[in-house]
Enzyme design. Structure first.
Site, PDB file in Angstrom:
ATOM      1  N   HIS A  22      34.560  28.385  52.111  1.00 17.76           N
ATOM      2  CA  HIS A  22      34.586  28.861  53.497  1.00 17.76           C
ATOM      3  C   HIS A  22      33.579  28.079  54.329  1.00 17.76           C
ATOM      4  CE1 HIS A  22      34.418  32.122  56.690  1.00 17.76           C
ATOM      5  NE2 HIS A  22      33.273  31.487  56.891  1.00 17.76           N
ATOM      6  N   GLU A  23      32.351  27.996  53.841  1.00 16.84           N
ATOM      7  CA  GLU A  23      31.317  27.257  54.564  1.00 16.84           C
ATOM      8  C   GLU A  23      31.622  25.765  54.584  1.00 16.84           C
ATOM      9  OE1 GLU A  23      29.101  28.684  56.334  1.00 16.84           O
ATOM     10  OE2 GLU A  23      29.602  30.694  55.629  1.00 16.84           O
ATOM     11  N   HIS A  26      33.778  24.946  57.534  1.00 22.59           N
ATOM     12  CA  HIS A  26      33.002  24.738  58.760  1.00 22.59           C
ATOM     13  C   HIS A  26      32.369  23.344  58.769  1.00 22.59           C
ATOM     14  CE1 HIS A  26      33.533  28.810  60.011  1.00 22.59           C
ATOM     15  NE2 HIS A  26      32.739  29.354  59.105  1.00 22.59           N
ATOM     16  N   ASP A 206      73.739  36.712  50.254  1.00 25.73           N
ATOM     17  CA  ASP A 206      73.573  35.365  50.812  1.00 25.73           C
ATOM     18  C   ASP A 206      73.687  35.362  52.330  1.00 25.73           C
ATOM     19  OD1 ASP A 206      73.285  34.295  48.231  1.00 25.73           O
ATOM     20  OD2 ASP A 206      75.466  34.114  48.008  1.00 25.73           O
TER      21      ASP A 206
END
Length: 409
Positions: A22-23, A26, A206
Protein backbone atom coordinates in the site's frame (compact mmCIF):
# COMPACT_ATOMS: atom_id res chain seq x y z
CA UNK A 1 -1.33 -26.88 16.77
CA UNK A 2 1.71 -26.23 14.56
CA UNK A 3 -0.56 -25.86 11.53
CA UNK A 4 -2.64 -23.31 13.44
CA UNK A 5 0.42 -21.27 14.42
CA UNK A 6 1.71 -21.46 10.87
CA UNK A 7 -1.64 -20.20 9.58
CA UNK A 8 -1.72 -17.30 12.05
CA UNK A 9 1.83 -16.25 11.17
CA UNK A 10 1.20 -16.66 7.43
CA UNK A 11 -1.97 -14.56 7.56
CA UNK A 12 -0.28 -11.85 9.64
CA UNK A 13 2.58 -11.85 7.15
CA UNK A 14 0.07 -11.46 4.32
CA UNK A 15 -1.41 -8.40 6.04
CA UNK A 16 2.06 -6.89 6.58
CA UNK A 17 2.94 -7.41 2.92
CA UNK A 18 -0.39 -5.82 1.89
CA UNK A 19 0.25 -2.72 4.01
CA UNK A 20 3.86 -2.48 2.80
CA UNK A 21 2.67 -2.61 -0.81
CA UNK A 22 0.00 0.00 0.00
CA UNK A 23 2.73 2.44 0.99
CA UNK A 24 4.80 1.34 -2.00
CA UNK A 25 1.88 2.37 -4.21
CA UNK A 26 2.12 5.90 -2.82
CA UNK A 27 5.89 5.91 -3.24
CA UNK A 28 6.01 4.63 -6.82
CA UNK A 29 3.37 7.04 -8.12
CA UNK A 30 4.91 9.98 -6.26
CA UNK A 31 8.32 9.25 -7.76
CA UNK A 32 6.72 8.76 -11.16
CA UNK A 33 5.33 12.30 -11.09
CA UNK A 34 8.59 13.74 -9.77
CA UNK A 35 7.63 14.38 -6.15
CA UNK A 36 10.29 14.15 -3.47
CA UNK A 37 9.98 10.94 -1.44
CA UNK A 38 12.10 11.24 1.68
CA UNK A 39 11.52 7.89 3.37
CA UNK A 40 9.79 4.55 2.84
CA UNK A 41 9.61 2.32 5.92
CA UNK A 42 7.78 -0.91 6.71
CA UNK A 43 6.55 -1.08 10.31
CA UNK A 44 6.72 1.35 13.23
CA UNK A 45 8.88 1.90 16.30
CA UNK A 46 12.68 1.65 16.52
CA UNK A 47 14.54 1.08 13.26
CA UNK A 48 15.91 -2.42 12.61
CA UNK A 49 17.93 -1.28 9.62
CA UNK A 50 17.81 1.30 6.85
CA UNK A 51 19.72 2.27 3.74
CA UNK A 52 19.67 5.15 1.30
CA UNK A 53 19.15 4.69 -2.40
CA UNK A 54 19.26 7.95 -4.27
CA UNK A 55 17.29 10.60 -2.39
CA UNK A 56 15.09 8.12 -0.49
CA UNK A 57 15.81 6.25 2.74
CA UNK A 58 14.37 2.73 2.90
CA UNK A 59 14.08 0.71 6.09
CA UNK A 60 12.37 -1.73 8.42
CA UNK A 61 10.96 -0.99 11.90
CA UNK A 62 10.61 -3.42 14.79
CA UNK A 63 6.79 -3.38 14.93
CA UNK A 64 5.64 -4.88 11.59
CA UNK A 65 2.16 -3.34 11.70
CA UNK A 66 1.75 -0.83 8.93
CA UNK A 67 4.37 1.45 7.47
CA UNK A 68 4.71 4.90 6.00
CA UNK A 69 5.84 6.82 2.94
CA UNK A 70 7.14 10.31 3.71
CA UNK A 71 6.45 12.58 0.72
CA UNK A 72 7.75 16.14 1.03
CA UNK A 73 5.03 18.79 1.21
CA UNK A 74 1.94 16.59 1.30
CA UNK A 75 0.11 19.76 2.39
CA UNK A 76 1.10 23.40 2.02
CA UNK A 77 1.51 23.58 5.81
CA UNK A 78 4.21 20.89 5.92
CA UNK A 79 7.76 22.11 6.42
CA UNK A 80 10.04 21.61 3.40
CA UNK A 81 13.60 22.68 2.70
CA UNK A 82 14.33 25.19 -0.08
CA UNK A 83 15.69 22.29 -2.11
CA UNK A 84 12.47 20.28 -1.69
CA UNK A 85 10.07 23.17 -2.26
CA UNK A 86 9.83 22.95 -6.09
CA UNK A 87 8.95 19.24 -5.81
CA UNK A 88 6.62 19.50 -2.82
CA UNK A 89 3.51 17.39 -3.34
CA UNK A 90 1.07 20.28 -2.81
CA UNK A 91 2.55 22.12 -5.83
CA UNK A 92 1.49 19.38 -8.27
CA UNK A 93 -1.77 19.28 -10.23
CA UNK A 94 -4.86 18.07 -8.43
CA UNK A 95 -5.21 14.91 -10.52
CA UNK A 96 -1.60 13.90 -9.88
CA UNK A 97 -1.98 14.35 -6.13
CA UNK A 98 -5.21 12.34 -6.30
CA UNK A 99 -3.51 9.49 -8.16
CA UNK A 100 -0.78 9.32 -5.53
CA UNK A 101 -3.28 9.22 -2.67
CA UNK A 102 -5.55 6.69 -4.39
CA UNK A 103 -2.62 4.44 -5.31
CA UNK A 104 -2.54 2.80 -1.86
CA UNK A 105 -6.14 1.60 -2.10
CA UNK A 106 -5.69 0.58 -5.73
CA UNK A 107 -2.80 -1.61 -4.61
CA UNK A 108 -5.12 -3.39 -2.15
CA UNK A 109 -7.69 -3.90 -4.91
CA UNK A 110 -5.05 -5.36 -7.23
CA UNK A 111 -3.78 -7.68 -4.50
CA UNK A 112 -7.31 -8.85 -3.74
CA UNK A 113 -7.96 -9.49 -7.43
CA UNK A 114 -4.70 -11.42 -7.85
CA UNK A 115 -5.60 -13.65 -4.90
CA UNK A 116 -9.06 -14.28 -6.37
CA UNK A 117 -7.63 -15.04 -9.82
CA UNK A 118 -5.21 -17.58 -8.36
CA UNK A 119 -8.08 -19.13 -6.40
CA UNK A 120 -10.28 -19.30 -9.50
CA UNK A 121 -7.56 -20.87 -11.64
CA UNK A 122 -6.55 -23.50 -9.06
CA UNK A 123 -9.40 -24.33 -6.71
CA UNK A 124 -12.41 -22.35 -7.92
CA UNK A 125 -14.43 -19.57 -6.32
CA UNK A 126 -17.23 -20.04 -3.77
CA UNK A 127 -20.82 -19.30 -4.74
CA UNK A 128 -21.13 -16.63 -2.05
CA UNK A 129 -24.20 -15.00 -3.58
CA UNK A 130 -26.05 -18.32 -3.91
CA UNK A 131 -26.48 -18.00 -7.68
CA UNK A 132 -29.18 -20.53 -8.67
CA UNK A 133 -27.18 -21.99 -11.56
CA UNK A 134 -27.74 -25.70 -12.07
CA UNK A 135 -24.55 -27.72 -11.52
CA UNK A 136 -25.92 -31.15 -12.38
CA UNK A 137 -29.20 -32.86 -13.31
CA UNK A 138 -30.03 -36.21 -11.73
CA UNK A 139 -31.27 -39.20 -13.71
CA UNK A 140 -34.03 -39.81 -11.16
CA UNK A 141 -35.73 -38.65 -7.98
CA UNK A 142 -36.56 -41.27 -5.35
CA UNK A 143 -37.63 -41.58 -1.74
CA UNK A 144 -34.55 -41.33 0.48
CA UNK A 145 -34.03 -41.73 4.21
CA UNK A 146 -30.34 -40.73 4.38
CA UNK A 147 -28.26 -37.96 2.82
CA UNK A 148 -26.19 -40.60 1.02
CA UNK A 149 -29.34 -41.95 -0.66
CA UNK A 150 -30.22 -38.39 -1.69
CA UNK A 151 -26.77 -37.78 -3.17
CA UNK A 152 -26.35 -41.20 -4.79
CA UNK A 153 -29.75 -42.54 -5.92
CA UNK A 154 -29.89 -46.02 -7.40
CA UNK A 155 -32.02 -45.21 -10.42
CA UNK A 156 -34.36 -47.84 -11.84
CA UNK A 157 -36.20 -47.91 -15.16
CA UNK A 158 -39.36 -45.84 -14.87
CA UNK A 159 -38.20 -43.69 -11.95
CA UNK A 160 -39.28 -40.06 -12.19
CA UNK A 161 -36.65 -37.62 -13.53
CA UNK A 162 -38.46 -34.27 -13.29
CA UNK A 163 -35.61 -31.92 -14.19
CA UNK A 164 -34.27 -34.13 -16.96
CA UNK A 165 -37.74 -34.66 -18.44
CA UNK A 166 -38.36 -30.90 -18.42
CA UNK A 167 -35.07 -30.34 -20.34
CA UNK A 168 -33.42 -28.51 -17.46
CA UNK A 169 -29.68 -28.49 -18.17
CA UNK A 170 -26.43 -27.97 -16.28
CA UNK A 171 -25.49 -24.31 -16.63
CA UNK A 172 -29.10 -23.06 -16.64
CA UNK A 173 -29.77 -20.32 -14.11
CA UNK A 174 -33.26 -20.53 -12.60
CA UNK A 175 -34.59 -16.97 -12.51
CA UNK A 176 -38.16 -17.67 -11.38
CA UNK A 177 -40.44 -20.46 -10.14
CA UNK A 178 -44.21 -20.08 -10.61
CA UNK A 179 -43.71 -16.39 -11.32
CA UNK A 180 -41.67 -15.74 -8.16
CA UNK A 181 -38.18 -14.38 -8.77
CA UNK A 182 -35.43 -16.61 -7.36
CA UNK A 183 -32.25 -14.65 -6.63
CA UNK A 184 -30.56 -17.54 -4.82
CA UNK A 185 -30.69 -21.31 -4.95
CA UNK A 186 -32.15 -21.21 -1.43
CA UNK A 187 -35.17 -19.41 -2.93
CA UNK A 188 -35.51 -22.16 -5.56
CA UNK A 189 -35.26 -24.95 -2.99
CA UNK A 190 -37.80 -23.29 -0.69
CA UNK A 191 -40.44 -22.98 -3.43
CA UNK A 192 -39.81 -26.40 -4.96
CA UNK A 193 -40.04 -28.17 -1.61
CA UNK A 194 -43.57 -26.76 -1.15
CA UNK A 195 -44.62 -27.44 -4.75
CA UNK A 196 -46.37 -30.46 -6.23
CA UNK A 197 -47.27 -31.29 -9.82
CA UNK A 198 -46.65 -29.10 -12.91
CA UNK A 199 -44.56 -26.09 -11.93
CA UNK A 200 -43.46 -23.24 -14.19
CA UNK A 201 -39.77 -22.33 -14.34
CA UNK A 202 -37.94 -19.67 -16.29
CA UNK A 203 -34.22 -20.24 -16.83
CA UNK A 204 -31.47 -18.09 -18.25
CA UNK A 205 -29.77 -20.28 -20.87
CA UNK A 206 -26.83 -18.53 -22.50
CA UNK A 207 -28.58 -15.17 -22.22
CA UNK A 208 -31.99 -16.37 -23.49
CA UNK A 209 -35.00 -16.65 -21.15
CA UNK A 210 -36.39 -20.18 -21.60
CA UNK A 211 -39.75 -21.20 -20.03
CA UNK A 212 -39.98 -24.78 -18.76
CA UNK A 213 -42.60 -26.85 -16.99
CA UNK A 214 -41.38 -29.43 -14.47
CA UNK A 215 -43.63 -32.00 -12.81
CA UNK A 216 -42.60 -31.85 -9.14
CA UNK A 217 -43.09 -35.09 -7.15
CA UNK A 218 -43.40 -35.22 -3.36
CA UNK A 219 -40.84 -37.69 -1.99
CA UNK A 220 -39.54 -38.82 1.38
CA UNK A 221 -36.51 -36.87 2.55
CA UNK A 222 -34.53 -36.53 5.82
CA UNK A 223 -35.42 -33.11 7.23
CA UNK A 224 -33.95 -31.41 10.30
CA UNK A 225 -36.18 -28.93 12.09
CA UNK A 226 -34.63 -25.59 12.99
CA UNK A 227 -35.56 -26.03 16.67
CA UNK A 228 -34.29 -29.62 16.90
CA UNK A 229 -31.29 -30.41 19.18
CA UNK A 230 -27.96 -30.67 17.36
CA UNK A 231 -27.66 -34.40 18.15
CA UNK A 232 -31.24 -35.27 17.18
CA UNK A 233 -31.64 -37.48 14.08
CA UNK A 234 -33.42 -35.90 11.11
CA UNK A 235 -37.11 -36.59 10.58
CA UNK A 236 -38.49 -38.15 7.41
CA UNK A 237 -41.00 -35.89 5.67
CA UNK A 238 -42.62 -35.42 2.27
CA UNK A 239 -41.01 -32.65 0.25
CA UNK A 240 -40.87 -31.54 -3.36
CA UNK A 241 -37.74 -32.40 -5.36
CA UNK A 242 -36.82 -32.09 -9.03
CA UNK A 243 -33.33 -33.66 -9.06
CA UNK A 244 -30.86 -30.82 -9.48
CA UNK A 245 -27.82 -29.68 -7.54
CA UNK A 246 -26.39 -26.19 -7.25
CA UNK A 247 -22.67 -25.37 -7.10
CA UNK A 248 -20.97 -24.48 -3.84
CA UNK A 249 -17.88 -23.64 -5.92
CA UNK A 250 -17.49 -22.38 -9.50
CA UNK A 251 -14.58 -23.94 -11.39
CA UNK A 252 -12.45 -22.16 -14.02
CA UNK A 253 -9.32 -22.62 -16.08
CA UNK A 254 -6.47 -20.15 -16.49
CA UNK A 255 -8.33 -18.29 -19.25
CA UNK A 256 -11.85 -18.17 -17.80
CA UNK A 257 -10.52 -17.41 -14.31
CA UNK A 258 -10.00 -13.77 -15.29
CA UNK A 259 -13.70 -13.23 -15.99
CA UNK A 260 -14.69 -15.23 -12.92
CA UNK A 261 -12.37 -13.26 -10.65
CA UNK A 262 -13.61 -9.98 -12.14
CA UNK A 263 -17.26 -10.82 -11.47
CA UNK A 264 -16.42 -12.11 -7.99
CA UNK A 265 -14.51 -8.89 -7.27
CA UNK A 266 -17.63 -6.90 -8.13
CA UNK A 267 -19.68 -9.01 -5.71
CA UNK A 268 -17.10 -8.49 -2.98
CA UNK A 269 -17.13 -4.72 -3.48
CA UNK A 270 -20.89 -4.74 -2.99
CA UNK A 271 -20.58 -6.84 0.17
CA UNK A 272 -17.71 -4.69 1.47
CA UNK A 273 -19.77 -1.52 1.07
CA UNK A 274 -22.72 -3.19 2.80
CA UNK A 275 -20.46 -4.20 5.71
CA UNK A 276 -19.22 -0.62 6.02
CA UNK A 277 -22.79 0.69 6.18
CA UNK A 278 -23.67 -1.90 8.84
CA UNK A 279 -20.45 -1.32 10.80
CA UNK A 280 -21.78 1.14 13.44
CA UNK A 281 -24.85 -0.92 14.28
CA UNK A 282 -22.73 -4.04 14.90
CA UNK A 283 -20.48 -2.42 17.52
CA UNK A 284 -22.97 -3.05 20.41
CA UNK A 285 -22.84 -6.76 19.58
CA UNK A 286 -19.03 -6.65 19.85
CA UNK A 287 -19.32 -5.04 23.31
CA UNK A 288 -21.89 -7.65 24.36
CA UNK A 289 -19.60 -10.50 23.26
CA UNK A 290 -16.80 -9.16 25.47
CA UNK A 291 -19.04 -9.57 28.51
CA UNK A 292 -20.16 -13.11 27.70
CA UNK A 293 -22.74 -12.66 24.94
CA UNK A 294 -22.69 -14.97 21.95
CA UNK A 295 -20.30 -13.66 19.29
CA UNK A 296 -22.12 -12.89 16.06
CA UNK A 297 -19.93 -14.14 13.16
CA UNK A 298 -20.95 -11.03 11.21
CA UNK A 299 -19.45 -8.60 13.75
CA UNK A 300 -16.24 -6.73 12.86
CA UNK A 301 -12.91 -8.42 13.54
CA UNK A 302 -9.47 -6.96 14.13
CA UNK A 303 -6.19 -8.08 12.59
CA UNK A 304 -5.89 -10.39 15.61
CA UNK A 305 -9.26 -12.00 14.91
CA UNK A 306 -8.65 -12.31 11.19
CA UNK A 307 -5.28 -13.96 11.85
CA UNK A 308 -6.89 -16.42 14.26
CA UNK A 309 -9.50 -17.37 11.68
CA UNK A 310 -6.72 -17.73 9.12
CA UNK A 311 -4.90 -20.05 11.50
CA UNK A 312 -8.01 -22.21 11.99
CA UNK A 313 -8.55 -22.33 8.22
CA UNK A 314 -5.02 -23.66 7.65
CA UNK A 315 -5.39 -26.09 10.56
CA UNK A 316 -8.53 -27.53 8.98
CA UNK A 317 -7.12 -27.51 5.46
CA UNK A 318 -9.56 -24.80 4.30
CA UNK A 319 -7.14 -22.91 2.09
CA UNK A 320 -9.97 -21.44 0.03
CA UNK A 321 -11.30 -19.77 3.20
CA UNK A 322 -7.81 -18.52 4.09
CA UNK A 323 -7.33 -16.92 0.67
CA UNK A 324 -10.88 -15.56 0.53
CA UNK A 325 -10.40 -13.90 3.92
CA UNK A 326 -7.10 -12.37 2.78
CA UNK A 327 -8.71 -11.01 -0.40
CA UNK A 328 -11.75 -9.64 1.44
CA UNK A 329 -9.52 -7.92 4.02
CA UNK A 330 -7.62 -6.19 1.21
CA UNK A 331 -10.87 -4.99 -0.36
CA UNK A 332 -12.13 -3.75 3.00
CA UNK A 333 -8.94 -1.84 3.81
CA UNK A 334 -8.89 -0.35 0.31
CA UNK A 335 -12.50 0.86 0.46
CA UNK A 336 -12.26 2.03 4.08
CA UNK A 337 -9.13 4.05 3.32
CA UNK A 338 -11.03 6.02 0.65
CA UNK A 339 -13.70 7.26 3.04
CA UNK A 340 -13.62 11.10 3.06
CA UNK A 341 -12.38 11.29 6.64
CA UNK A 342 -9.04 12.55 7.94
CA UNK A 343 -6.46 11.16 8.49
CA UNK A 344 -7.41 8.57 5.84
CA UNK A 345 -6.26 9.06 2.25
CA UNK A 346 -9.88 9.71 1.33
CA UNK A 347 -9.92 12.69 3.70
CA UNK A 348 -6.88 14.21 2.02
CA UNK A 349 -8.44 13.61 -1.39
CA UNK A 350 -11.64 15.36 -0.24
CA UNK A 351 -9.63 18.41 0.89
CA UNK A 352 -7.67 18.55 -2.37
CA UNK A 353 -10.84 18.50 -4.46
CA UNK A 354 -12.55 20.98 -2.15
CA UNK A 355 -9.72 23.40 -2.92
CA UNK A 356 -10.04 22.66 -6.63
CA UNK A 357 -13.81 23.22 -6.79
CA UNK A 358 -13.59 26.29 -4.52
CA UNK A 359 -10.94 27.91 -6.75
CA UNK A 360 -12.99 27.10 -9.87
CA UNK A 361 -16.03 28.85 -8.40
CA UNK A 362 -13.90 31.82 -7.35
CA UNK A 363 -12.53 32.05 -10.88
CA UNK A 364 -16.07 32.17 -12.30
CA UNK A 365 -16.71 35.16 -10.02
CA UNK A 366 -13.52 36.86 -11.17
CA UNK A 367 -11.67 36.25 -7.92
CA UNK A 368 -8.17 34.94 -7.33
CA UNK A 369 -7.62 31.41 -6.10
CA UNK A 370 -7.97 30.94 -2.36
CA UNK A 371 -5.15 29.79 -0.15
CA UNK A 372 -4.55 26.18 0.90
CA UNK A 373 -6.96 24.68 3.41
CA UNK A 374 -5.72 25.21 6.96
CA UNK A 375 -5.43 21.64 8.25
CA UNK A 376 -4.99 22.90 11.80
CA UNK A 377 -8.67 23.89 11.81
CA UNK A 378 -9.53 20.25 11.11
CA UNK A 379 -7.28 18.90 13.84
CA UNK A 380 -10.10 18.65 16.40
CA UNK A 381 -12.20 16.54 14.02
CA UNK A 382 -9.16 14.43 13.17
CA UNK A 383 -8.40 13.80 16.85
CA UNK A 384 -12.01 12.73 17.50
CA UNK A 385 -11.95 10.33 14.54
CA UNK A 386 -8.60 8.90 15.64
CA UNK A 387 -9.93 8.36 19.17
CA UNK A 388 -13.07 6.67 17.84
CA UNK A 389 -10.97 4.50 15.53
CA UNK A 390 -8.67 3.59 18.41
CA UNK A 391 -11.61 2.69 20.65
CA UNK A 392 -13.18 0.47 17.98
CA UNK A 393 -9.84 -1.22 17.36
CA UNK A 394 -9.40 -1.86 21.08
CA UNK A 395 -12.93 -3.28 21.35
CA UNK A 396 -12.51 -5.65 18.41
CA UNK A 397 -9.08 -6.84 19.59
CA UNK A 398 -10.48 -7.49 23.07
CA UNK A 399 -13.47 -9.40 21.64
CA UNK A 400 -11.16 -11.40 19.36
CA UNK A 401 -9.09 -12.44 22.39
CA UNK A 402 -11.81 -13.22 24.96
CA UNK A 403 -14.59 -14.39 22.61
CA UNK A 404 -13.19 -14.97 19.12
CA UNK A 405 -15.17 -15.90 16.03
CA UNK A 406 -14.45 -19.54 15.18
CA UNK A 407 -14.92 -21.43 11.94
CA UNK A 408 -16.86 -24.12 13.78
CA UNK A 409 -19.60 -21.57 14.51
Amino acid sequence: MLAYIFGVVLFALGICVSVALHEAGHMVTAKWFGMKVRRYFVGFGPTVFSFRRGETEYGLKWIPLGGFCDIAGMTALDEVTPEESPRAMWRFKTWKRTVVMVAGSVTHFLLGFIVLYLMAATMGLPNITGTPQVAAVSNCVQDARTTDQVSNPQCRPGDAAPAKSADLRAGDEIVSVNGTATKTYADVIDIIQRASGPTNLVVDRDGAMVPLVVDVPQVDRPVRRADAPADAPPEIAKTGSIGVTFPKMFEYNAATAFGGATAFTGDMFVQTWQRLIEFPERIPAVVSSIFGGERDPNTPVSVVGASRIGGEAVEQGLWELFLLLLASLNFFIGVFNLLPLLPLDGGHIAVVWYERVRDWLRKLRGKAAGGPVDYTKLSAVTVVLVLIGGAVTLLTITADIVNPIRISQ
